[in-house]
Design a protein around this motif. Structure first.
Motif, mmCIF file in Angstrom:
data_model
loop_
_atom_site.group_PDB
_atom_site.id
_atom_site.type_symbol
_atom_site.label_atom_id
_atom_site.label_comp_id
_atom_site.label_asym_id
_atom_site.label_seq_id
_atom_site.Cartn_x
_atom_site.Cartn_y
_atom_site.Cartn_z
ATOM 1 N N ILE A 258 -12.045 22.836 -17.795
ATOM 2 C CA ILE A 258 -10.982 22.845 -16.774
ATOM 3 C C ILE A 258 -11.085 21.583 -15.909
ATOM 4 O O ILE A 258 -10.082 20.919 -15.641
ATOM 5 C CB ILE A 258 -11.076 24.126 -15.913
ATOM 6 N N ALA B 13 -16.267 26.928 -19.732
ATOM 7 C CA ALA B 13 -14.876 26.927 -19.271
ATOM 8 C C ALA B 13 -14.712 25.948 -18.098
ATOM 9 O O ALA B 13 -13.763 25.166 -18.059
ATOM 10 C CB ALA B 13 -14.477 28.335 -18.847
ATOM 11 N N LYS B 14 -15.672 25.989 -17.179
ATOM 12 C CA LYS B 14 -15.536 25.160 -15.962
ATOM 13 C C LYS B 14 -15.445 23.671 -16.318
ATOM 14 O O LYS B 14 -14.629 22.933 -15.765
ATOM 15 C CB LYS B 14 -16.740 25.408 -15.044
ATOM 16 N N ILE C 168 -11.723 25.436 -8.648
ATOM 17 C CA ILE C 168 -12.209 26.371 -9.680
ATOM 18 C C ILE C 168 -13.206 27.320 -9.030
ATOM 19 O O ILE C 168 -14.145 26.885 -8.352
ATOM 20 C CB ILE C 168 -12.904 25.616 -10.834
ATOM 21 N N THR D 159 -9.355 30.659 -11.629
ATOM 22 C CA THR D 159 -10.443 31.621 -11.555
ATOM 23 C C THR D 159 -10.936 31.937 -12.967
ATOM 24 O O THR D 159 -10.124 32.223 -13.850
ATOM 25 C CB THR D 159 -9.951 32.936 -10.891
ATOM 26 N N ILE D 160 -12.261 31.868 -13.117
ATOM 27 C CA ILE D 160 -12.842 32.197 -14.433
ATOM 28 C C ILE D 160 -13.494 33.568 -14.315
ATOM 29 O O ILE D 160 -14.261 33.819 -13.375
ATOM 30 C CB ILE D 160 -13.918 31.164 -14.833
ATOM 31 N N CYS D 161 -13.180 34.440 -15.240
ATOM 32 C CA CYS D 161 -13.748 35.791 -15.188
ATOM 33 C C CYS D 161 -14.403 36.079 -16.538
ATOM 34 O O CYS D 161 -13.748 36.031 -17.573
ATOM 35 C CB CYS D 161 -12.611 36.765 -14.891
ATOM 36 N N GLU D 162 -15.698 36.356 -16.479
ATOM 37 C CA GLU D 162 -16.420 36.602 -17.726
ATOM 38 C C GLU D 162 -16.651 38.094 -17.892
ATOM 39 O O GLU D 162 -17.362 38.712 -17.089
ATOM 40 C CB GLU D 162 -17.755 35.854 -17.687
ATOM 41 N N ARG E 134 -14.911 36.068 -26.388
ATOM 42 C CA ARG E 134 -16.120 35.383 -25.923
ATOM 43 C C ARG E 134 -17.204 35.226 -27.000
ATOM 44 O O ARG E 134 -18.048 34.345 -26.929
ATOM 45 C CB ARG E 134 -16.720 36.188 -24.752
ATOM 46 N N VAL F 102 -13.459 36.036 -22.009
ATOM 47 C CA VAL F 102 -13.424 35.218 -20.798
ATOM 48 C C VAL F 102 -11.948 35.066 -20.453
ATOM 49 O O VAL F 102 -11.127 34.768 -21.329
ATOM 50 C CB VAL F 102 -14.082 33.843 -21.028
ATOM 51 N N ILE G 81 -9.158 33.201 -18.005
ATOM 52 C CA ILE G 81 -8.931 32.085 -17.077
ATOM 53 C C ILE G 81 -7.561 32.305 -16.441
ATOM 54 O O ILE G 81 -6.560 32.400 -17.153
ATOM 55 C CB ILE G 81 -8.979 30.736 -17.835
#
Ligand code: COI
Length: 460
Positions: free
Chosen positions: A243, A239-240, A269, A320-323, A444, A328, A330
């Motif tokens: 982005i 994801a990072k 990020i 913000t990425i949250c797994e 995911r 996932v 975003i």
């Protein structure tokens, strides 16, 4: 017969066919007129002695078949160790699946009110779909690699020929905004676009597998490594990275549309920076690109209204990425002032909004538009096709022939169609006078099937 002219909006009333055919000249059709086909079908049904439905046309036979949805994981497992016989099965899956999926959408179009289906833009799409349906359903079983080469040519021609579909549909829907309930029109648009993405995914996946198979470096049965693409599926999509790449592209775009002196907000990020999942890269680039583009422009516009803007930088956009276990998420937060109140009810609408007339004019300037963007075969400086190159900038400037600041009003609703197609979701929360939080949720594990029917959020 009034069923065929089902009236969804207050302004649309069923007419007798004879009245309509006098009022509206019948267009020259390659395929039978939708109206004639519907009439035949209902007449045949009415005449069926036992009262049960029976197919009366080739289209009916295909409409009666169920689509066979696939998941990203299936695409990966299937393409992971490619052999000749697997490639041939893939070709035959696409050969039989495309006409089923197109037939369902042709039937949807036939069930639109007559005034809508005879809109010139919608009519053009109808003809394109009927032609593609006929081509694919007539294609003989693929038995050899030579057959597959011919089949791939037909797929490529259709993928190219259908680049006009999105602007055409969008113009038709906007023109018909007052002839049918906007909710029904939006539902129709969501279903037809989602189905289009699905057809392009399976078609492009097959082209990609064929290309891999034909590559001089390919050895049949070889298993691909973790960092690879399998066809169009990016096995480990971080994801990072996506982005960051989109942020870079959007920053360049903002400079080219607002002038080089403009202060573009930084995109920060944080969160789970190692989160990864299998995905179709161009789908994610489209969604994240559109969200960032909206945020960046809103922040720039708001910042320029501040009296001290020259001496202080604009507030950053925070991503913000949250797994989590299965998803996932975003979150993209900006301080661009929020969404104007009069636009809020139409955020997800293809057919209505305060800017409808402007959108229509802008769409008229876009002859072709990529939807899945796998067709954006970016070439490197040596002229070689680089299929896996980041496509976001290319999608905005080259193949779409769309000037970067031309607002079509489709970015958000189309992004949601993409997100929900792979069983994810997209929502926005606007804080009036402050900013917007966008939440993109992605499945995911890649084990969810394509979602070919719409969910409640779209119909709401
Ligand atoms: C589309 O782009 O609308 C398609 O249906 C493409 C498919 C015929 C390959």
């Amino acid at each position: 017969f009034s069923v065929a002219l089902r009236c969804h909006g207050k302004r649309c009333r069923p007419f007798a066919h004879s009245t309509l055919s006098k009022a509206i000249p019948r267009p020259t059709l390659i395929a039978p007129s939708p109206l004639v086909k519907i009439q035949k079908r209902y007449a045949a049904q009415a005449g069926a002695s036992n009262g049960t439905w029976r197919p009366v046309s080739v289209l009916d036979e295909w409409v009666a078949k169920e689509a066979r949805p696939i998941s990203l994981r299936q695409l990966m497992v299937f393409g992971r160790s490619l052999t000749e016989s697997r490639l041939i099965s893939s070709a035959n899956y696409v050969r039989t699946e495309l006409p089923v999926r197109i037939a369902h959408r042709i039937r949807d179009m036939q069930q639109l009110p007559y005034v809508v289906v005879t809109n010139p833009h919608i009519e053009e799409v109808y003809q394109l779909y009927y032609k593609a349906f006929d081509t694919f359903r007539k294609f003989k079983e693929i038995k050899t690699l030579e057959d597959n080469e011919k089949f791939c040519e037909v797929i490529s021609q259709n993928l190219k020929g259908h680049l006009t579909v999105i602007p055409k549909l969008a113009m038709g829907i906007l023109e018909c905004g007052r002839l049918m309930d906007p909710k029904e029109l939006d539902h129709f648009m969501n279903v037809i676009l989602r189905s289009r993405i699905s057809r392009r995914v399976i078609a492009e996946q097959h082209l990609s597998l064929t290309e891999t198979f034909n590559s001089p470096y390919f050895s049949p049965g070889a298993t691909l490594s973790e960092s690879d693409f399998i066809g169009e599926v990016f096995i480990k999509c971080f994801a990072k990275d996506v982005i960051s790449r989109c942020a870079k592209a959007v920053t360049q775009l903002a400079r080219s549309t607002n002038g080089p002196q403009v202060q573009v907000p930084e995109v920060k990020i944080d969160g789970h920076l190692n989160a990864s999942f299998p995905y179709i890269l161009s789908h994610l680039e489209y969604i994240v690109g559109e969200l960032l583009r909206n945020s960046v422009q809103a922040v720039i516009d708001r910042h320029q209204q501040q009296p001290d803007h020259a001496s202080s930088p604009p507030p950053p956009i925070e991503v913000t990425i949250c797994e989590a276990q299965e998803h996932v998420i975003i979150r993209i937060s900006d301080r661009g002032g929020g969404i104007p109140r009069d636009e809020l009810p139409y955020l997800w609408s293809f057919s209505k909004g305060p800017q409808s007339q402007k959108r229509l004019e802008n769409l008229g300037q876009v002859p072709r538009m990529a939807a899945t963007m796998q067709e954006l075969h970016v070439t490197d400086e040596l002229g070689r096709a680089d299929l896996k190159a980041p496509t976001y900038l290319g999608s905005l400037s080259t193949l779409t022939s769309r000037p970067p600041n031309l607002r079509l009003g489709m970015g958000l609703p189309l992004s949601r169609v993409y997100a929900e197609y792979w069983a994810g979701s997209l929502n926005l929360h606007s804080l009036e006078g402050y900013g917007v939080d966008a939440f993109l949720q992605i499945s995911r594990l890649g084990n969810k099937n394509e979602q070919l029917t719409t969910r409640a959020s779209m119909d709401a």
